[in-house]
Design a protein around this motif. Structure first.
Motif, PDB file in Angstrom:
ATOM      1  N   GLY A 183     -30.606  33.838   7.208  1.00 14.51           N
ATOM      2  CA  GLY A 183     -29.231  34.169   7.558  1.00 14.51           C
ATOM      3  C   GLY A 183     -28.756  35.514   7.072  1.00 14.51           C
ATOM      4  O   GLY A 183     -27.863  36.114   7.694  1.00 14.51           O
ATOM      5  N   PHE A 184     -29.329  36.048   5.978  1.00 15.68           N
ATOM      6  CA  PHE A 184     -28.832  37.291   5.390  1.00 15.68           C
ATOM      7  C   PHE A 184     -29.893  38.385   5.324  1.00 15.68           C
ATOM      8  O   PHE A 184     -29.678  39.498   5.794  1.00 15.68           O
ATOM      9  N   VAL A 185     -31.050  38.076   4.723  1.00 11.74           N
ATOM     10  CA  VAL A 185     -32.052  39.108   4.458  1.00 11.74           C
ATOM     11  C   VAL A 185     -32.617  39.690   5.753  1.00 11.74           C
ATOM     12  O   VAL A 185     -32.630  40.923   5.949  1.00 11.74           O
ATOM     13  N   LEU A 186     -33.091  38.843   6.663  1.00 11.94           N
ATOM     14  CA  LEU A 186     -33.719  39.340   7.882  1.00 11.94           C
ATOM     15  C   LEU A 186     -32.736  40.065   8.805  1.00 11.94           C
ATOM     16  O   LEU A 186     -33.063  41.144   9.328  1.00 11.94           O
ATOM     17  N   PRO A 187     -31.518  39.533   9.066  1.00 10.24           N
ATOM     18  CA  PRO A 187     -30.586  40.280   9.920  1.00 10.24           C
ATOM     19  C   PRO A 187     -30.267  41.672   9.382  1.00 10.24           C
ATOM     20  O   PRO A 187     -30.251  42.651  10.141  1.00 10.24           O
ATOM     21  N   ALA A 188     -30.010  41.785   8.072  1.00 13.02           N
ATOM     22  CA  ALA A 188     -29.678  43.094   7.494  1.00 13.02           C
ATOM     23  C   ALA A 188     -30.887  44.028   7.538  1.00 13.02           C
ATOM     24  O   ALA A 188     -30.743  45.233   7.802  1.00 13.02           O
ATOM     25  N   ALA A 189     -32.086  43.495   7.284  1.00 10.31           N
ATOM     26  CA  ALA A 189     -33.293  44.331   7.308  1.00 10.31           C
ATOM     27  C   ALA A 189     -33.576  44.839   8.719  1.00 10.31           C
ATOM     28  O   ALA A 189     -33.916  46.019   8.915  1.00 10.31           O
ATOM     29  N   PHE A 190     -33.446  43.966   9.734  1.00 10.49           N
ATOM     30  CA  PHE A 190     -33.671  44.390  11.121  1.00 10.49           C
ATOM     31  C   PHE A 190     -32.636  45.428  11.543  1.00 10.49           C
ATOM     32  O   PHE A 190     -32.964  46.425  12.201  1.00 10.49           O
ATOM     33  N   HIS A 191     -31.379  45.199  11.181  1.00  9.43           N
ATOM     34  CA  HIS A 191     -30.313  46.133  11.532  1.00  9.43           C
ATOM     35  C   HIS A 191     -30.548  47.493  10.871  1.00  9.43           C
ATOM     36  O   HIS A 191     -30.352  48.551  11.499  1.00  9.43           O
ATOM     37  N   LEU A 192     -30.979  47.484   9.635  1.00  9.58           N
ATOM     38  CA  LEU A 192     -31.227  48.728   8.916  1.00  9.58           C
ATOM     39  C   LEU A 192     -32.354  49.520   9.574  1.00  9.58           C
ATOM     40  O   LEU A 192     -32.276  50.760   9.685  1.00  9.58           O
ATOM     41  N   LYS A 193     -33.392  48.851  10.041  1.00  9.65           N
ATOM     42  CA  LYS A 193     -34.514  49.555  10.658  1.00  9.65           C
ATOM     43  C   LYS A 193     -34.118  50.185  11.987  1.00  9.65           C
ATOM     44  O   LYS A 193     -34.539  51.293  12.309  1.00  9.65           O
ATOM     45  N   VAL A 194     -33.286  49.489  12.761  1.00  8.60           N
ATOM     46  CA  VAL A 194     -32.906  49.998  14.077  1.00  8.60           C
ATOM     47  C   VAL A 194     -31.871  51.111  13.967  1.00  8.60           C
ATOM     48  O   VAL A 194     -31.944  52.130  14.662  1.00  8.60           O
ATOM     49  N   PHE A 195     -30.883  50.955  13.092  1.00 12.11           N
ATOM     50  CA  PHE A 195     -29.762  51.883  13.025  1.00 12.11           C
ATOM     51  C   PHE A 195     -29.781  52.798  11.796  1.00 12.11           C
ATOM     52  O   PHE A 195     -28.866  53.600  11.612  1.00 12.11           O
ATOM     53  N   GLY A 196     -30.810  52.691  10.958  1.00  8.29           N
ATOM     54  CA  GLY A 196     -30.801  53.389   9.682  1.00  8.29           C
ATOM     55  C   GLY A 196     -30.619  54.887   9.777  1.00  8.29           C
ATOM     56  O   GLY A 196     -29.926  55.492   8.951  1.00  8.29           O
ATOM     57  N   GLU A 197     -31.242  55.539  10.787  1.00  4.51           N
ATOM     58  CA  GLU A 197     -31.178  56.988  10.879  1.00  4.51           C
ATOM     59  C   GLU A 197     -29.819  57.491  11.346  1.00  4.51           C
ATOM     60  O   GLU A 197     -29.498  58.669  11.161  1.00  4.51           O
ATOM     61  N   GLN A 198     -29.018  56.638  11.983  1.00  5.83           N
ATOM     62  CA  GLN A 198     -27.739  57.078  12.511  1.00  5.83           C
ATOM     63  C   GLN A 198     -26.548  56.598  11.676  1.00  5.83           C
ATOM     64  O   GLN A 198     -25.448  57.104  11.837  1.00  5.83           O
ATOM     65  N   MET A 199     -26.744  55.626  10.804  1.00  2.00           N
ATOM     66  CA  MET A 199     -25.640  55.117  10.010  1.00  2.00           C
ATOM     67  C   MET A 199     -25.323  56.049   8.854  1.00  2.00           C
ATOM     68  O   MET A 199     -26.197  56.745   8.335  1.00  2.00           O
ATOM     69  N   GLY A 200     -24.066  56.025   8.416  1.00  2.00           N
ATOM     70  CA  GLY A 200     -23.679  56.749   7.221  1.00  2.00           C
ATOM     71  C   GLY A 200     -24.117  56.006   5.975  1.00  2.00           C
ATOM     72  O   GLY A 200     -24.689  54.910   6.036  1.00  2.00           O
ATOM     73  N   TRP A 201     -23.828  56.597   4.808  1.00  2.00           N
ATOM     74  CA  TRP A 201     -24.287  55.992   3.564  1.00  2.00           C
ATOM     75  C   TRP A 201     -23.635  54.643   3.303  1.00  2.00           C
ATOM     76  O   TRP A 201     -24.233  53.771   2.672  1.00  2.00           O
ATOM     77  N   ILE A 202     -22.397  54.444   3.828  1.00  2.00           N
ATOM     78  CA  ILE A 202     -21.738  53.153   3.622  1.00  2.00           C
ATOM     79  C   ILE A 202     -22.489  52.041   4.361  1.00  2.00           C
ATOM     80  O   ILE A 202     -22.741  50.963   3.807  1.00  2.00           O
ATOM     81  N   GLY A 203     -22.864  52.313   5.609  1.00  2.00           N
ATOM     82  CA  GLY A 203     -23.596  51.312   6.379  1.00  2.00           C
ATOM     83  C   GLY A 203     -24.957  51.013   5.796  1.00  2.00           C
ATOM     84  O   GLY A 203     -25.378  49.846   5.706  1.00  2.00           O
ATOM     85  N   ILE A 204     -25.671  52.072   5.388  1.00  2.00           N
ATOM     86  CA  ILE A 204     -26.996  51.873   4.789  1.00  2.00           C
ATOM     87  C   ILE A 204     -26.890  51.100   3.486  1.00  2.00           C
ATOM     88  O   ILE A 204     -27.655  50.157   3.237  1.00  2.00           O
ATOM     89  N   THR A 205     -25.927  51.485   2.668  1.00  2.00           N
ATOM     90  CA  THR A 205     -25.733  50.778   1.392  1.00  2.00           C
ATOM     91  C   THR A 205     -25.386  49.318   1.616  1.00  2.00           C
ATOM     92  O   THR A 205     -25.861  48.428   0.889  1.00  2.00           O
TER      93      THR A 205
END
Length: 433
Positions: free
Chosen positions: A377-399
């Motif tokens: 419910g938490f670890v996998l959704p955040a990890a997948f989201h970070l991999k897809v959007f990591g290069e475009q998100m700001g530091w708040i989103g990545i953090t």
């Protein structure tokens, strides 16, 4: 939460889908008449409610007794908000990947794991789904066995076979038969019946709770226990909200997809409030005498017995429906998607054996919630989201994504350890009696 800016991101570095992986969507759009009808907002709201609310709610009053009523309510609200956030993470991750490819090949959480992280991603999701779904079914058997032992107690047969053991063993042949059915289409309406019974049971319990509270007025505690109790309560709360595996299918079926997030949020908010009230009222009524299954606190009247038997019946028939994802994963990975009767029987037998050795319903909810449900419910959704959007998100989103992954892992490890200690302690206490 900043989802509106994610449409400008890219999927650089993501694995391509294997050529032999069947597509869940055609290259060309099918004729509208061939598509299944989409769900309106009210129907989507109801579907979310059905997908999330289950038997786990019956362990909330006991959890409130352990944590204190204010602590329990705060945990539910926090976990509900975080669950909603993570649900939206996978929705927007799927939308991004669909937009890149021009059509949808992602129909489930497992497909999303494959698209984001390749076979390892699908394996991670499949493993968590197998463990969580099997865990739900273990909880069902514990609930049924404990409820029947409470309603119809008898002395152990041959001094060994206690009522709980007899109940589970007597259900085994029937479950082997039900789980042998290849298609569960005929059993699907029973899931709707199960939710109607759950809601009815909750209504009866709340009325009984209020009447008992105004009559007895037991002593209550707002905050109780240390870190182990907090971990225990968080585990049960995570279990109660588990339904993330249904989010992508529900979003696919929604007619007004731009408003899906709002509908999901409204449903999650209502469920959070309902959970908090149900847990608090149960604890208010019985105080320190609150049991792990709140229905066993009810009196011995006809209505109480009907409610408890109704819950047992619907969970009995919901068992094969909840085991179906387990069968799908095992048969897909081990038998080339071919039906395998003996594998299904072995899986059902394993679930029954686990249920025999877990003494407490709420303790097991905490274990499943703290371990597999937390990762799923938490670890996998955040990890997948970070991999897809990591290069475009700001530091708040990545953090934010990294914090969810780290907190989820820490809680999964510490919560699992705490829940196991509770289960082993309960077994030692029973052995001394």
């Amino acid at each position: 939460m900043g989802f509106e800016k994610e449409a400008s991101s890219s999927s650089y570095g993501l694995p391509s889908l294997p050529a032999d992986e069947p597509s869940t969507g055609p290259l060309l759009a099918p004729h509208p008449s061939s598509l299944p009808p989409l769900s309106s907002q009210p129907k989507t709201f109801a579907n979310v409610f059905i997908a999330i609310v289950g038997a786990g709610v019956l362990g909330l009053p006991y959890t409130f007794m352990r944590t204190g009523y204010l602590a329990g309510a705060l945990m539910l609200i926090i976990i509900g908000a975080l669950t909603y956030h993570c649900m939206m993470l996978i929705v927007h991750t799927r939308r991004r990947l669909d937009l890149d490819r021009g059509f949808s090949k992602i129909a489930s959480f497992g497909d999303l794991g494959l698209a984001v992280a390749g076979p390892a991603g699908r394996l991670a999701v499949d493993s968590m789904i197998v463990l969580s779904q099997a865990g739900f079914c273990v909880g069902y058997l514990i609930f049924i066995a404990n409820t029947l032992a409470h309603l119809y107690p008898f002395s152990p047969i041959l001094g060994v076979l206690k009522p709980k053991v007899v109940s589970i063993l007597s259900m085994l042949p029937f479950q082997l038969g039900l789980n042998s059915i290849k298609t569960l289409t005929l059993l699907a309406p029973l899931s709707i019946f199960a939710d109607v019974v759950d809601i009815g049971a909750m209504g009866v319990v709340i009325v009984e709770d209020l009447l008992t509270y105004f009559h007895d007025r037991p002593d209550l505690v707002a905050f109780n226990g240390g870190i182990s109790v907090v971990l225990y309560g968080l585990g049960v709360a995570v279990y109660a909200f588990e339904g993330i595996g249904m989010v992508l299918p529900l979003e696919s079926e929604a007619a007004d997809k731009p408003k899906f997030g709002r509908t999901l949020g409204l449903s999650m908010g209502l469920i959070s409030i309902m959970y908090a009230l149900f847990g608090a009222f149960g604890y208010f009524a019985f105080g320190d005498q609150t049991r792990d299954i709140i229905t066993t606190n009810l009196g011995g009247g006809l209505i109480s017995e009907i409610v408890q038997l109704g819950l047992c019946i619907n969970l009995f028939f919901t068992f094969p429906i909840m085991m179906n994802p387990v069968f799908e994963v095992v048969e897909r990975r081990a038998f080339g998607k071919n039906y395998c009767l003996w594998a299904r029987w072995v899986l059902v037998l394993v679930v029954c054996l686990v249920a025999l050795f877990v003494p407490n319903f709420a303790d097991f909810l905490s274990l499943v919630g703290s371990s597999v449900c937390c990762v799923l419910g938490f670890v996998l959704p955040a990890a997948f989201h970070l991999k897809v959007f990591g290069e475009q998100m700001g530091w708040i989103g990545i953090t934010s994504d990294i914090a969810i992954v780290v907190i989820g892992i820490v809680f999964a490890v510490s919560g699992t350890w705490s829940a196991l200690l509770e289960i082993f302690f309960s077994q030692e206490q029973i052995g001394r009696l």
